[in-house]
Design an enzyme around this catalytic site. Structure first.
Site, PDB file in Angstrom:
ATOM      1  N   GLY A   1       0.552  -3.901   2.958  1.00  0.00           N
ATOM      2  CA  GLY A   1      -0.371  -3.520   1.890  1.00  0.00           C
ATOM      3  C   GLY A   1       0.130  -4.020   0.552  1.00  0.00           C
ATOM      4  N   ASN A   2      -0.476  -3.560  -0.510  1.00  0.00           N
ATOM      5  CA  ASN A   2       0.006  -3.909  -1.847  1.00  0.00           C
ATOM      6  C   ASN A   2      -0.190  -2.723  -2.780  1.00  0.00           C
ATOM      7  OD1 ASN A   2      -2.657  -4.213  -3.269  1.00  0.00           O
ATOM      8  ND2 ASN A   2      -2.910  -5.759  -1.649  1.00  0.00           N
ATOM      9  N   ARG A   3       0.222  -2.878  -4.010  1.00  0.00           N
ATOM     10  CA  ARG A   3       0.278  -1.736  -4.924  1.00  0.00           C
ATOM     11  C   ARG A   3      -1.033  -1.453  -5.644  1.00  0.00           C
ATOM     12  NH1 ARG A   3       5.600  -0.407  -5.388  1.00  0.00           N
ATOM     13  NH2 ARG A   3       7.065  -2.090  -4.931  1.00  0.00           N
ATOM     14  N   SER A   4      -2.086  -2.165  -5.340  1.00  0.00           N
ATOM     15  CA  SER A   4      -3.347  -1.936  -6.066  1.00  0.00           C
ATOM     16  C   SER A   4      -3.893  -0.533  -5.788  1.00  0.00           C
ATOM     17  CB  SER A   4      -4.372  -2.982  -5.614  1.00  0.00           C
ATOM     18  OG  SER A   4      -5.640  -2.602  -6.085  1.00  0.00           O
TER      19      SER A   4
ATOM     20  N   ALA B   1      -7.481  -6.465  -4.571  1.00  0.00           N
ATOM     21  CA  ALA B   1      -6.266  -7.227  -4.292  1.00  0.00           C
ATOM     22  C   ALA B   1      -6.243  -7.442  -2.783  1.00  0.00           C
ATOM     23  CB  ALA B   1      -5.046  -6.450  -4.757  1.00  0.00           C
TER      24      ALA B   1
END
Ligand code: CTP
Length: 392
Positions: free
Chosen positions: A204-207, A270
């Site tokens: 995943g990512n931090r968005s 994102a």
């Protein structure tokens, strides 16, 4: 913007009157001229001095004894729009019945300006047939409503009846006065996608999705029909149609399905660029040793929208770290009408924050740096800009 627009704020007696102070401030920040009138009951919650200090003008509370000869007709004629916030059940009942026994109801009755009501009351009062009858009657008379929202109410109760947040009221006022997004169909993508490794793990990512939600919320409040495709778990903004997805593949399918036929697409999500080439259907075990992950590319959602024959006005986002050169290249090569770039490594900007400092880049490379703003303010400015470009 609301530069020099004349807005009459009518505050009636509910706890949410304290939020009307912030509303007055936000309207002034958007360049509006405001006058405030209050009912007697409202003055028990917030002093007129507070509004006078914020608006820089005396506050009228009485039909009689004011320095104006005829305060209700003067204010009624002056206002381009009247906002009743909070609107209590009692004020709505008086207005629906055509009573004019105090300055607020007399002014409303004397005015031909559009009226926006932001109700605030306990759930039982809101849902009472008498209140609902009054709402219907006021709508039939041409008055507009925003909210109420669901949430915590005075006294610790929960449910519908909470006054909608001031920023959403500001956007609705803007829609009434400028109406740039009325009739627009808008698609917004938001959040960071999750690409499964096995049933319990993902890439995943931090968005957080906050920027996209602010963009969707402002568009809806300004009168657009908004489709929000999101992988974020934030509660949805009021008035949008929600499509929840998780992976880049699901987001691509949903966005590509909805994009033909929208006027504007703002792709803030994102999206993961890579995903595990193969999803493992049972949990990877430590005892089986360190796994080797083979990745493959995900679909480029934005490119798919840009390639549509009759593509919408397209706004892309680019989260960069450090230099914005990569964003400039994307603005020129990706077939967007605008690219919103930010340096996510900068404090106060980017993932999970309430604020953002963005640079708007046009396809010809021209760019405009905006100051550090609330995400909601970025959304306001962005819609101002899109409306201006589309109407020119
Ligand atoms: N985007 C997309 N599909 C992807 C990746 C990104 O639609 N698979 C969109 C994003 O929503 C954003 C824009 O493309 O609006 C730019 O995203 P970004 O990740 O910065 O672009 P990339 O082309 O992936 O560039 P980079 O080389 O920086 O990864």
């Amino acid at each position: 913007m609301l530069r020099d627009r004349r807005i009459l704020l009518a505050v009636t007696g509910g706890v949410a009157a304290y939020k009307a102070v912030y509303l007055a401030r936000r309207l002034l920040e958007r360049g509006a001229e405001i006058e405030v009138i209050m009912t007697e009951a409202a003055r028990r919650f917030v002093g007129e001095q507070t509004f006078a200090a914020i608006s820089g003008r005396p506050v009228s509370t009485d039909l009689f004894g004011s320095s104006r000869v005829s305060p209700h007709t003067e204010l009624a004629g002056w206002a381009e729009v009247i906002v009743v916030a909070p609107a209590t059940a009692a004020t709505m009942a008086r207005l629906a019945a055509g009573l004019s026994e105090d300055l607020v109801t007399a002014t409303l009755l004397a005015s031909e300006a559009p009226v926006l009501l932001a109700p605030a009351m306990h759930t039982e009062m809101w849902q009472h047939p008498a209140t609902q009858r009054n709402v219907e009657r006021l709508k039939a008379d041409g008055h507009q409503f925003i909210g109420p929202a669901e949430g915590s109410l005075a006294g610790g109760d929960e449910g519908p009846g909470r006054m909608i947040e001031p920023d959403e009221i500001v956007a609705a006022v803007e829609a009434i006065l400028t109406g740039p997004l009325k009739g627009w169909r808008v698609l917004v993508s938001a959040g960071g996608t999750r690409e499964p490794i096995d049933p319990v793990r993902y890439i995943g990512n931090r968005s957080s999705g906050k920027m996209g939600y602010a963009i969707a919320s402002v568009a809806a409040a300004r009168g657009a029909d908004v489709l929000l495709v999101t992988s974020s778990t934030l509660p949805p903004p009021a008035g949008v149609e929600l499509f929840r997805v998780e992976t880049a593949e699901e987001m691509a399918a949903q966005v590509w399905n909805l994009a033909p036929g929208v006027d504007v697409a703002v792709l803030t999500a994102a999206v993961a660029d890579f995903r595990p080439a193969k999803e493992i259907d049972s949990k990877l075990r430590r005892r089986d040793g360190v796994p080797e992950l083979v990745l493959e590319s995900t679909p480029d959602i934005l490119a798919g929208v840009a390639a549509l024959d009759d593509r919408p006005f397209l706004v892309g986002f680019a989260a960069e770290t450090g230099s914005l050169d990569g964003a400039r290249r994307k603005a020129m090569e990706k077939g967007v009408d605008l690219l919103v770039a930010n340096d996510v490594s900068e404090p106060g900007s980017g993932f999970g924050t309430e604020t953002n400092r963005v640079t708007i880049i046009r396809p010809d490379g021209a760019s405009d740096e905006w100051p550090l703003l609330d995400k909601r303010q970025v959304a306001d400015r962005l819609w101002d800009l899109v409306a201006q470009i589309r109407q020119s």
